[in-house]
Design an enzyme around this catalytic site. Structure first.
Site, PDB file in Angstrom:
ATOM      1  N   SER A 170       0.834  -0.988  -0.335  1.00  0.00           N
ATOM      2  CA  SER A 170       0.005  -0.269   0.494  1.00  0.00           C
ATOM      3  C   SER A 170       1.125   1.265   0.434  1.00  0.00           C
ATOM      4  CB  SER A 170      -1.018   0.000   1.148  1.00  0.00           C
ATOM      5  OG  SER A 170      -1.847   1.468   1.713  1.00  0.00           O
ATOM      6  N   TYR A 223      -1.176  -0.778  10.832  1.00  0.00           N
ATOM      7  CA  TYR A 223      -1.610  -1.506   9.361  1.00  0.00           C
ATOM      8  C   TYR A 223      -0.511  -0.739   8.360  1.00  0.00           C
ATOM      9  CZ  TYR A 223      -3.917  -1.128   4.500  1.00  0.00           C
ATOM     10  OH  TYR A 223      -4.069  -1.171   3.150  1.00  0.00           O
TER      11      TYR A 223
END
Length: 269
Positions: free
Chosen positions: A160, A175
């Site tokens: 990401s 995350y």
């Protein structure tokens, strides 16, 4: 793979994955990156195994892809990637279906939580890291024997943009850390497995119009979030799938250990 082994007919014909077997985790959601990648891989001739935690949803996804393509080239398996036994069982099922063949693995399964640093509990950390990072390792470990048996393969890990810039899209610090771990794991795997003909690369998507990135806003609002980017909009799942196809196919036969940013220019290195 030696450059002389490339098949120009396959590259030019729109069948970049003809005859190959691909496994894609996190592929159950209708608007997800996994489903879009499965659809594109099938369009290029691959058989595709879809993995996700919800067995009914995953099998329905495979049935939908088969109906759309008029083939029987997709199958769905339930798999919690955070569980080594579940990963092994899913891959065993895939190999029984494919006759022992496994050419491509896309580690796409993930989940996120919006938490401030001080709010992240041990349970929160474990929940995110177990799926995003541990799951990438465990499913790769389960797939490796079949790839080694064929002396080659391609593993694509979905990270990401949050990993590269410390958030700013969605998800808490845990995350971001887990997705950053995926990038380090990708490079380590590429270094270790390259001599066996197994390439390992990563994708770092930015803001994409999927169920995963839902924030209660409309797609138009999400596009508006990217108004200041060089490509001033949010991305589509199919655009991430295109990068996965490149890394899965012979077009990237001399590419390993890299990260492809697919973010509309929102983050540049």
């Amino acid at each position: 793979m030696d450059a002389s082994a490339l098949d120009p007919v396959r590259i030019d014909s729109g069948a970049l994955l003809a005859g190959r077997m691909a496994v894609i985790s996190g592929a159950g959601r209708p608007r997800g990156i996994g489903r879009a990648t499965a659809r594109l891989f099938m369009a290029h001739g691959a058989r595709v195994a879809l993995l996700d935690v919800d067995e009914e949803e995953t099998r329905a996804a495979a049935a939908d892809l088969n109906q759309t393509t008029g083939t029987d080239h997709a199958r769905g398996w339930a798999c919690n990637v955070a569980d080594a036994a579940a990963c092994a069982a899913a891959i065993d099922g895939v190999l029984a279906w494919s006759g022992g063949r496994l050419d491509v693995l896309v580690n796409n399964a993930g989940l996120t939580q919006k938490r401030g640093v001080a709010e992240i509990s041990e349970a929160d950390y474990d929940t995110i890291t177990d799926v995003v990072l541990r799951g990438t390792l465990l499913l790769s470990q389960a797939a490796l024997p079949a790839m080694r048996a064929r002396h080659g393969g391609s593993i694509v890990n979905v990270s990401s943009m949050s990993a590269q810039q410390g958030g700013g899209i969605f998800g808490g610090a845990h995350y971001c850390a887990a997705k950053a771990g995926v990038l380090g794991l990708t490079r380590a795997m590429a270094r270790e497995l390259g001599s066996e003909g197994i390439r390992v690369n990563a994708i770092a998507p930015g803001l994409v119009l999927t169920d995963f990135s839902r924030t209660g806003r409309s797609d138009d609002d999400k596009h508006a979030s990217g108004a200041g980017w060089p490509l001033p909009r949010a991305g589509h799942a199919a655009e991430i799938a295109g990068a996965c196809l490149f890394l899965a196919s012979d077009l990237s036969s001399y590419v390993t250990g890299t990260t492809i940013d697919v973010n509309g220019g929102a983050h540049m290195r």
